[in-house]
Motif scaffolding. Structure first.
Motif, PDB file in Angstrom:
ATOM      1  N   SER A   1      90.164  58.913  28.404  1.00 56.06           N
ATOM      2  CA  SER A   1      89.719  57.594  28.837  1.00 56.06           C
ATOM      3  C   SER A   1      90.666  56.490  28.377  1.00 56.06           C
ATOM      4  N   GLY A   2      91.436  56.766  27.338  1.00 51.04           N
ATOM      5  CA  GLY A   2      92.337  55.757  26.800  1.00 51.04           C
ATOM      6  C   GLY A   2      91.665  54.753  25.899  1.00 51.04           C
ATOM      7  N   GLN A   3      90.381  54.973  25.583  1.00 53.82           N
ATOM      8  CA  GLN A   3      89.664  53.986  24.774  1.00 53.82           C
ATOM      9  C   GLN A   3      89.907  54.149  23.284  1.00 53.82           C
ATOM     10  N   TRP A   4      90.393  55.330  22.863  1.00 53.51           N
ATOM     11  CA  TRP A   4      90.595  55.558  21.439  1.00 53.51           C
ATOM     12  C   TRP A   4      92.081  55.627  21.113  1.00 53.51           C
ATOM     13  N   LEU A   5      92.499  54.907  20.103  1.00 53.17           N
ATOM     14  CA  LEU A   5      93.845  55.003  19.585  1.00 53.17           C
ATOM     15  C   LEU A   5      93.850  55.990  18.413  1.00 53.17           C
TER      16      LEU A   5
END
Length: 444
Positions: A69-73
């Motif tokens: 999702s790309g929401q977590w770094l």
């Protein structure tokens, strides 16, 4: 008094799994504690091994779930800790293994892996007197130096950020050399029957070969229809070109023969309208580490780093079709009537040579053939100079030994002496194992 093998420490005999008492609050263990999944959020994903890890004992971890999702770094962290996980309460664990694993005082050696990781990738880590290390993409990287090897060490895996799941597994299957590669099959790898694209008829397939000038890490076999990448630490220019350009309505078929999951990506496929003879004659001037540098050349180059995906496995068959609009589509294992993906958009008025940059999971594959209205003029591969130390046939001591005995894998005689030996014995002259089959390794 020296201990016999039966008296050895029981911990060396135990299988490595995840610690079943101490792990992060968002972790769920499955499959007899061999699998760990972080179910919510991006943190509280610390896990440990169920037992102390011995010096040079390797932990093999396969990534099975990625947050896309790309929401977590942030990403996975691995290493070792010198605190017994049995002494840690779950509520004492920190949300992340870096900088502190838990509220207890103890020594840890942990490193976060910032490279983009993919499913099915196997990461191996271990420690010795020189420090702790991990292996990824065929290379060894440092986790930490100056480790106190006198104290017990437990492995730690922090499923953090975009890495959500991992399984502890057996060592990834790798092929050490071409001999090991060839004895996987009971026949020549370029002669394996078609498993998925069964509509193909031999009369419709034209034979196509790799160009005999290629990257130094690659070896060609079976009259240049099979490529094998050597098991080396550093790859430099692993370029491989097909010695025939595709035109609209052409269909190319290949078969994957060997996969190394210690690499994150499968490898690069591309197409070029460059004059192939000029390219291969100056192959040492092509970009060494990153084929994206080909875009700086005057010719037209198409490079796709995501043509193959994480489903890649041995004996997969792939079909590439150059349609009249200029799109080049790819099917995997004839899975549907819709192409798996479009891998290139080319000018249909020009022919394009397919090429590969084998810097990833694909270690070996073969050319099944080409369906084309253009008649291929057979090209004989250029013979390569024989090395002085090349093994000779032990019967005639003239020609190179090039026949593999199955299942033992010994190479003892040349093709001309093969029938002579078969008429005398059915046992390998080296190990006396019964010979089930013999075939020639056609290496030029």
């Amino acid at each position: 008094m020296a201990r016999s093998p039966a008296m050895m420490d029981q911990s060396t005999m135990l299988k490595i799994s995840f610690h079943q008492k101490t792990f992060g609050q968002n972790i769920r263990l499955d499959n007899n504690a061999l699998q760990a999944i972080r179910h919510t959020s991006f943190d509280n994903g610390i896990t440990f091994t169920n037992k102390p890890i011995n010096m040079n004992e390797h932990i093999h971890m396969k990534i099975i779930d990625i947050d896309e999702s790309g929401q977590w770094l942030g990403s996975l962290a691995i290493g070792f800790i010198q605190i017994n996980p049995d002494s840690i309460q779950r509520q004492e664990l920190c949300k992340s293994a870096i900088p502190n694993i838990c509220q207890k005082t103890g020594i840890s050696y942990v490193k976060r892996i910032f490279e983009r990781l993919t499913r099915q990738t196997v990461i191996t880590f271990y420690y010795n007197q020189d420090g702790a290390f991990y292996i990824l993409d065929g290379k060894e990287y440092e986790i930490s130096k100056n480790i106190d090897v006198q104290r017990q060490m437990w492995g730690i895996i922090d499923l953090y950020g975009n890495v959500k799941g991992a399984v502890l597994t057996t060592p990834p299957k790798t092929i050490a050399d071409s001999k090991t590669f060839f004895i996987q099959y009971d026949q020549k790898p370029d002669k394996l029957p078609i498993k998925y694209f069964t509509h193909l008829k031999p009369t419709n397939l034209q034979s196509v070969i790799f160009h005999d000038i290629h990257g130094p890490e690659l070896d060609l076999y079976c009259q240049n229809k099979v490529v094998f990448r050597k098991n080396v630490r550093k790859l430099s220019r692993p370029y491989l070109f097909i010695d025939f350009p595709m035109r609209p309505d052409d269909e190319l078929y290949i078969r994957i023969l060997s996969v190394d999951f210690s690499y994150r990506t499968p490898g690069v496929i591309g197409f070029t309208n460059a004059e192939l003879s000029n390219v291969v004659q100056n192959i040492d001037k092509l970009p060494a580490d990153d084929p994206m540098g080909l875009y700086d050349r005057s010719e037209f180059w198409i490079i796709n780093e995501e043509g193959f995906d994480e489903r890649l496995s041995e004996l997969d068959e792939y079909r590439f079709v150059f349609d009249r609009s200029g799109d080049i589509h790819m099917w995997r294992n004839n899975e549907s009537i819709v192409p798996t993906r479009t891998v290139a958009c080319a000018d249909p008025s020009q022919p394009f040579y397919p090429f590969f940059f084998l810097n990833g999971r694909i270690m070996a594959f073969s050319l099944i053939g080409l369906v084309s209205s253009t008649k291929i003029v057979p090209v004989q591969p250029t013979p390569k100079k024989k090395h002085d130390d090349e093994g000779l046939c032990q019967l005639c001591y003239d020609a190179p030994a090039n026949c593999v005995m199955i299942p033992c894998g010994h190479i003892f005689f040349c093709f001309d002496c093969k029938s002579q030996y078969e008429g005398r014995s059915k046992y390998c002259p080296v190990c006396r194992a019964e010979i089930k089959n013999i075939f020639e390794i056609e290496k030029d």
